[in-house]
Design a protein around this motif. Structure first.
Motif, short mmCIF file in Angstrom:
data_model
loop_
_atom_site.label_atom_id
_atom_site.label_comp_id
_atom_site.label_asym_id
_atom_site.label_seq_id
_atom_site.Cartn_x
_atom_site.Cartn_y
_atom_site.Cartn_z
N VAL A 233 -22.56 16.33 -107.85
CA VAL A 233 -23.28 15.08 -108.13
C VAL A 233 -22.31 14.03 -108.66
CG1 VAL A 233 -25.03 13.99 -109.60
CG2 VAL A 233 -25.52 16.19 -108.49
N MET A 234 -21.42 14.42 -109.55
CA MET A 234 -20.47 13.46 -110.12
C MET A 234 -19.54 12.91 -109.05
SD MET A 234 -21.43 12.97 -113.12
CE MET A 234 -20.09 11.89 -113.56
N ARG A 235 -19.07 13.77 -108.12
CA ARG A 235 -18.22 13.29 -107.02
C ARG A 235 -18.98 12.29 -106.16
NH1 ARG A 235 -16.65 18.68 -106.78
NH2 ARG A 235 -17.97 19.06 -104.97
N LEU A 236 -20.24 12.59 -105.87
CA LEU A 236 -21.06 11.68 -105.06
C LEU A 236 -21.26 10.34 -105.77
CD1 LEU A 236 -23.73 14.18 -103.72
CD2 LEU A 236 -21.92 13.06 -102.40
N VAL A 237 -21.53 10.38 -107.06
CA VAL A 237 -21.72 9.15 -107.82
C VAL A 237 -20.42 8.35 -107.84
CG1 VAL A 237 -22.15 8.21 -110.14
CG2 VAL A 237 -23.62 10.01 -109.22
N GLU A 238 -19.30 9.02 -108.04
CA GLU A 238 -18.01 8.33 -108.05
C GLU A 238 -17.74 7.66 -106.70
OE1 GLU A 238 -15.23 11.39 -109.13
OE2 GLU A 238 -15.75 11.26 -111.25
N MET B 138 -30.83 14.54 -115.92
CA MET B 138 -30.93 15.12 -114.58
C MET B 138 -29.84 16.15 -114.34
SD MET B 138 -32.08 11.94 -112.13
CE MET B 138 -30.61 10.98 -112.44
N LEU B 139 -28.66 15.96 -114.93
CA LEU B 139 -27.55 16.87 -114.73
C LEU B 139 -27.68 18.17 -115.54
CD1 LEU B 139 -24.54 14.39 -114.77
CD2 LEU B 139 -25.38 15.68 -112.80
N GLU B 140 -28.31 18.10 -116.70
CA GLU B 140 -28.35 19.25 -117.62
C GLU B 140 -28.83 20.55 -116.99
OE1 GLU B 140 -28.70 17.30 -122.05
OE2 GLU B 140 -30.54 17.54 -120.89
N PRO B 141 -29.90 20.56 -116.19
CA PRO B 141 -30.36 21.85 -115.67
C PRO B 141 -29.50 22.41 -114.53
CG PRO B 141 -31.82 20.10 -114.92
CD PRO B 141 -30.83 19.49 -115.88
N LEU B 142 -28.56 21.62 -114.02
CA LEU B 142 -27.74 22.05 -112.90
C LEU B 142 -26.59 22.93 -113.36
CD1 LEU B 142 -27.45 18.68 -110.93
CD2 LEU B 142 -29.14 20.50 -110.63
N GLY B 143 -26.15 23.78 -112.46
CA GLY B 143 -24.97 24.59 -112.73
C GLY B 143 -23.72 23.73 -112.64
N THR B 144 -22.61 24.27 -113.07
CA THR B 144 -21.35 23.54 -113.11
C THR B 144 -20.97 22.97 -111.75
OG1 THR B 144 -20.59 24.93 -114.93
CG2 THR B 144 -18.90 23.70 -113.74
N GLU B 145 -21.01 23.79 -110.71
CA GLU B 145 -20.62 23.33 -109.38
C GLU B 145 -21.52 22.20 -108.89
OE1 GLU B 145 -20.13 26.38 -106.44
OE2 GLU B 145 -18.96 27.63 -107.81
N ASP B 146 -22.83 22.32 -109.13
CA ASP B 146 -23.76 21.28 -108.70
C ASP B 146 -23.54 19.98 -109.47
OD1 ASP B 146 -24.89 22.91 -106.78
OD2 ASP B 146 -26.50 23.59 -108.10
N ARG B 147 -23.26 20.09 -110.77
CA ARG B 147 -22.97 18.89 -111.56
C ARG B 147 -21.72 18.19 -111.05
NH1 ARG B 147 -24.06 22.17 -116.09
NH2 ARG B 147 -21.85 22.15 -116.60
N GLU B 148 -20.70 18.99 -110.73
CA GLU B 148 -19.47 18.41 -110.20
C GLU B 148 -19.72 17.73 -108.86
OE1 GLU B 148 -16.69 21.68 -110.20
OE2 GLU B 148 -16.49 21.63 -112.38
#
Length: 113
Positions: free
Chosen positions: A100-105, A88-98
């Motif tokens: 999502v990761m902050r939200l998951v954390e 799910m993260l692969e197609p996202l840009g760097t900022e969007d991945r970051e």
């Protein structure tokens, strides 16, 4: 209580339906390419019929994914879930991945309390 094989079939069926939709295909499109009836596709997606390993590979090729993706999307195993998150993260840009990761954390920290 549902039989384990019914749960697995339903999970795989949902994954097939999701991947088909992401590929922009209809059940009729898939049926035509696999030379099967549309009802067979419907039965797989509803978890009524379990696709063979060979059929999973054919479906994965049609959808542009790996066969393992069709098997692991609904898995409760942490490694499979991590793989799904990666997909799910692969197609996202760097900022969007970051983001999502902050939200998951934040969510996991809150749930651990």
């Amino acid at each position: 209580m549902a039989k384990p094989e019914n749960t697995v079939a339903a999970s795989i069926g949902r994954a097939i339906a999701d991947m088909r939709a992401k590929a922009g295909m209809t059940q009729d499109d898939v049926a035509g390419k696999l030379e099967i009836g549309p009802e067979a596709v419907s039965r797989m997606e509803r978890g009524v019929a379990m696709p063979s390993i060979a059929r999973l590979y054919e479906l994965a090729e049609l959808f542009g994914c790996e066969a393992v993706d069709l098997l692991t999307v609904g898995s409760s195993h942490v490694d499979d879930q991590a793989r799904h998150l990666k997909t799910m993260l692969e197609p996202l840009g760097t900022e969007d991945r970051e983001l999502v990761m902050r939200l998951v954390e934040q969510l996991t920290e809150r749930l651990q309390k």
